[in-house]
Design a protein around this motif. Structure first.
Motif, PDB file in Angstrom:
ATOM      1  N   TRP A  24      65.332  27.091 191.974  1.00  0.00           N
ATOM      2  CA  TRP A  24      65.932  28.390 192.255  1.00  0.00           C
ATOM      3  C   TRP A  24      67.328  28.492 191.643  1.00  0.00           C
ATOM      4  O   TRP A  24      67.831  29.575 191.388  1.00  0.00           O
ATOM      5  CB  TRP A  24      66.027  28.617 193.758  1.00  0.00           C
ATOM      6  CG  TRP A  24      64.763  29.109 194.390  1.00  0.00           C
ATOM      7  CD1 TRP A  24      63.727  28.359 194.864  1.00  0.00           C
ATOM      8  CD2 TRP A  24      64.382  30.469 194.614  1.00  0.00           C
ATOM      9  NE1 TRP A  24      62.733  29.167 195.363  1.00  0.00           N
ATOM     10  CE2 TRP A  24      63.116  30.466 195.235  1.00  0.00           C
ATOM     11  CE3 TRP A  24      64.996  31.694 194.357  1.00  0.00           C
ATOM     12  CZ2 TRP A  24      62.457  31.632 195.595  1.00  0.00           C
ATOM     13  CZ3 TRP A  24      64.350  32.870 194.719  1.00  0.00           C
ATOM     14  CH2 TRP A  24      63.088  32.834 195.322  1.00  0.00           C
ATOM     15  N   PHE A  25      67.968  27.338 191.422  1.00  0.00           N
ATOM     16  CA  PHE A  25      69.366  27.326 190.984  1.00  0.00           C
ATOM     17  C   PHE A  25      69.521  26.712 189.593  1.00  0.00           C
ATOM     18  O   PHE A  25      70.549  26.126 189.284  1.00  0.00           O
ATOM     19  CB  PHE A  25      70.210  26.546 192.001  1.00  0.00           C
ATOM     20  CG  PHE A  25      69.894  26.877 193.433  1.00  0.00           C
ATOM     21  CD1 PHE A  25      70.201  28.114 193.961  1.00  0.00           C
ATOM     22  CD2 PHE A  25      69.245  25.948 194.242  1.00  0.00           C
ATOM     23  CE1 PHE A  25      69.885  28.429 195.276  1.00  0.00           C
ATOM     24  CE2 PHE A  25      68.929  26.254 195.558  1.00  0.00           C
ATOM     25  CZ  PHE A  25      69.249  27.507 196.085  1.00  0.00           C
ATOM     26  N   THR A  27      70.160  27.951 186.825  1.00  0.00           N
ATOM     27  CA  THR A  27      71.240  28.497 186.005  1.00  0.00           C
ATOM     28  C   THR A  27      72.600  27.922 186.399  1.00  0.00           C
ATOM     29  O   THR A  27      73.580  28.127 185.678  1.00  0.00           O
ATOM     30  CB  THR A  27      71.292  30.028 186.136  1.00  0.00           C
ATOM     31  OG1 THR A  27      71.494  30.390 187.510  1.00  0.00           O
ATOM     32  CG2 THR A  27      69.989  30.657 185.643  1.00  0.00           C
ATOM     33  N   MET A  28      72.665  27.209 187.514  1.00  0.00           N
ATOM     34  CA  MET A  28      73.931  26.633 187.975  1.00  0.00           C
ATOM     35  C   MET A  28      74.112  25.220 187.415  1.00  0.00           C
ATOM     36  O   MET A  28      73.133  24.485 187.261  1.00  0.00           O
ATOM     37  CB  MET A  28      73.951  26.567 189.516  1.00  0.00           C
ATOM     38  CG  MET A  28      73.993  27.903 190.215  1.00  0.00           C
ATOM     39  SD  MET A  28      73.939  27.683 192.032  1.00  0.00           S
ATOM     40  CE  MET A  28      75.473  26.764 192.297  1.00  0.00           C
ATOM     41  N   THR A 199      79.711  29.702 189.957  1.00  0.00           N
ATOM     42  CA  THR A 199      78.630  30.669 189.727  1.00  0.00           C
ATOM     43  C   THR A 199      77.864  31.009 191.006  1.00  0.00           C
ATOM     44  O   THR A 199      77.078  31.950 191.017  1.00  0.00           O
ATOM     45  CB  THR A 199      77.632  30.111 188.693  1.00  0.00           C
ATOM     46  OG1 THR A 199      77.067  28.881 189.196  1.00  0.00           O
ATOM     47  CG2 THR A 199      78.315  29.829 187.365  1.00  0.00           C
ATOM     48  N   ALA A 200      78.105  30.232 192.065  1.00  0.00           N
ATOM     49  CA  ALA A 200      77.312  30.386 193.292  1.00  0.00           C
ATOM     50  C   ALA A 200      77.448  31.767 193.914  1.00  0.00           C
ATOM     51  O   ALA A 200      76.459  32.370 194.346  1.00  0.00           O
ATOM     52  CB  ALA A 200      77.719  29.325 194.306  1.00  0.00           C
ATOM     53  N   LEU A 203      75.322  34.734 192.710  1.00  0.00           N
ATOM     54  CA  LEU A 203      73.869  34.658 192.822  1.00  0.00           C
ATOM     55  C   LEU A 203      73.325  35.859 193.591  1.00  0.00           C
ATOM     56  O   LEU A 203      74.030  36.448 194.418  1.00  0.00           O
ATOM     57  CB  LEU A 203      73.456  33.370 193.548  1.00  0.00           C
ATOM     58  CG  LEU A 203      73.643  32.035 192.826  1.00  0.00           C
ATOM     59  CD1 LEU A 203      73.379  30.881 193.795  1.00  0.00           C
ATOM     60  CD2 LEU A 203      72.710  31.925 191.628  1.00  0.00           C
ATOM     61  N   SER A 207      68.983  34.056 196.772  1.00  0.00           N
ATOM     62  CA  SER A 207      69.305  32.727 196.228  1.00  0.00           C
ATOM     63  C   SER A 207      70.530  32.132 196.908  1.00  0.00           C
ATOM     64  O   SER A 207      70.593  30.925 197.160  1.00  0.00           O
ATOM     65  CB  SER A 207      69.545  32.822 194.713  1.00  0.00           C
ATOM     66  OG  SER A 207      68.380  33.242 194.044  1.00  0.00           O
ATOM     67  N   LEU A 208      71.511  32.975 197.218  1.00  0.00           N
ATOM     68  CA  LEU A 208      72.718  32.494 197.894  1.00  0.00           C
ATOM     69  C   LEU A 208      72.386  31.970 199.287  1.00  0.00           C
ATOM     70  O   LEU A 208      72.898  30.922 199.703  1.00  0.00           O
ATOM     71  CB  LEU A 208      73.750  33.615 197.984  1.00  0.00           C
ATOM     72  CG  LEU A 208      75.085  33.252 198.651  1.00  0.00           C
ATOM     73  CD1 LEU A 208      75.747  32.084 197.932  1.00  0.00           C
ATOM     74  CD2 LEU A 208      75.999  34.461 198.704  1.00  0.00           C
TER      75      LEU A 208
END
Length: 295
Positions: A24-25, A27-28, A199-200, A203, A207-208
């Motif tokens: 899910w993350f 891109t982080m 970047t969190a 989101l 997703s956060l």
């Protein structure tokens, strides 16, 4: 023994499914995910201790150097393991993580023999040989030194050994581990914020929320594992671990569309055969001891 087995199965099943969670993350950056994972794990376990009203026990653990030293070591080991795992999953190396956790039981048996003086019987050694052959096939098929796999195997194997050295309650131990590394996570978190590299917080809402729940996703299997580690021999615990990488391997092919070769299928068969052989050998040993006592 039975409670230990149940806790181990739950822990390894949850770990096997974790790649679905961390995807899910993707891109982080791995470091940012790790900092959140540590911080929210600390918050989650802190909440458990608050509900249980066990502050005095926690403070005593922090003052006890005999318990604090192995917990500090285990804290560094599991943090290293988390970072490598997150990076590997989010960079398309799920099969390598699976191989790493297939290797870990072999490392556990080696550590158990060297440091805990556990003595596997012939059937258990046969299982080790079968599993070793399976892992060797995968390594040869992979074509280069699998540093991700080896790093995951050694860090988690040594983590299990460190947990065997700790006799305190699982939740107190996990809170102590996260307390040790949470300052570094907060410093890194602050750096990302001041440098505008975080970047969190950008989101999507769903997703956060999942990221905030990473503490529970991290802490729960560790709590089950700690309970299992206190009840099972390290070598037995290691072989139950094959549940996790088997689930991960299936996910890597069916969900993440990574390629699987015929060699990998053969090694998979060898490893699961080893698991069955080890389980049968482990069951027969206690019965043999009981029969000898009865005579």
């Amino acid at each position: 023994m039975r409670n230990g087995l149940i806790n181990a199965v739950i822990a390894y099943t949850m770990w096997g499914l974790l790649p679905l969670y961390w995807k899910w993350f993707e891109t982080m950056p791995a470091g940012e995910i790790l900092s959140h994972r540590i911080i929210w794990s600390f918050v989650f376990v802190l909440g458990i201790i608050a509900v249980q009203k066990r502050w005095r026990e926690f403070k005593q653990t922090l003052k006890n150097w005999k318990s604090l030293l192995p917990l500090a070591v285990s804290s560094v080991l599991i943090t290293t393991n988390w970072l490598i795992f997150i990076w590997a999953v989010n960079n398309g190396h799920v099969i390598e993580t699976s191989l790493g956790y297939y290797l870990t039981p072999l490392i556990n048996v080696m550590l158990a023999v060297l440091f805990l003086r556990e003595k596997p019987n012939r059937g258990q050694w046969l299982a080790v040989a079968l599993a070793g052959a399976g892992v060797l096939l995968v390594t040869i098929d992979y074509g280069s030194f699998p540093w991700v796999s080896v790093s995951l195997a050694f860090s988690f194997g040594l983590y299990g050994l460190a947990k065997k050295r700790v006799t305190i309650d699982a939740s107190i131990g996990l809170l102590t581990e996260t307390t040790i590394v949470v300052p570094a996570a907060l410093i890194y978190w602050s750096y990302l914020g001041t440098a505008h590299l975080d970047t969190a917080w950008s989101l999507p809402a769903a997703s956060l929320i999942l990221l905030l729940l990473s503490g529970a996703a991290t802490a729960l299997p560790l709590l089950f594992f700690a309970k299992a580690a206190s009840r099972l021999p390290l070598s037995t615990l290691g072989f139950i671990q094959y549940i996790g990488p088997s689930i991960t391997l299936i996910l890597s092919v069916l969900v993440f569309k990574e390629t699987i070769s015929s060699v990998l299928l053969i090694s998979f068969t060898l490893i699961w055969t080893a698991l069955v052989v080890y389980a049968m050998a482990s069951i027969r040993t206690p019965r043999a001891i009981q029969s000898a006592k009865a005579k």
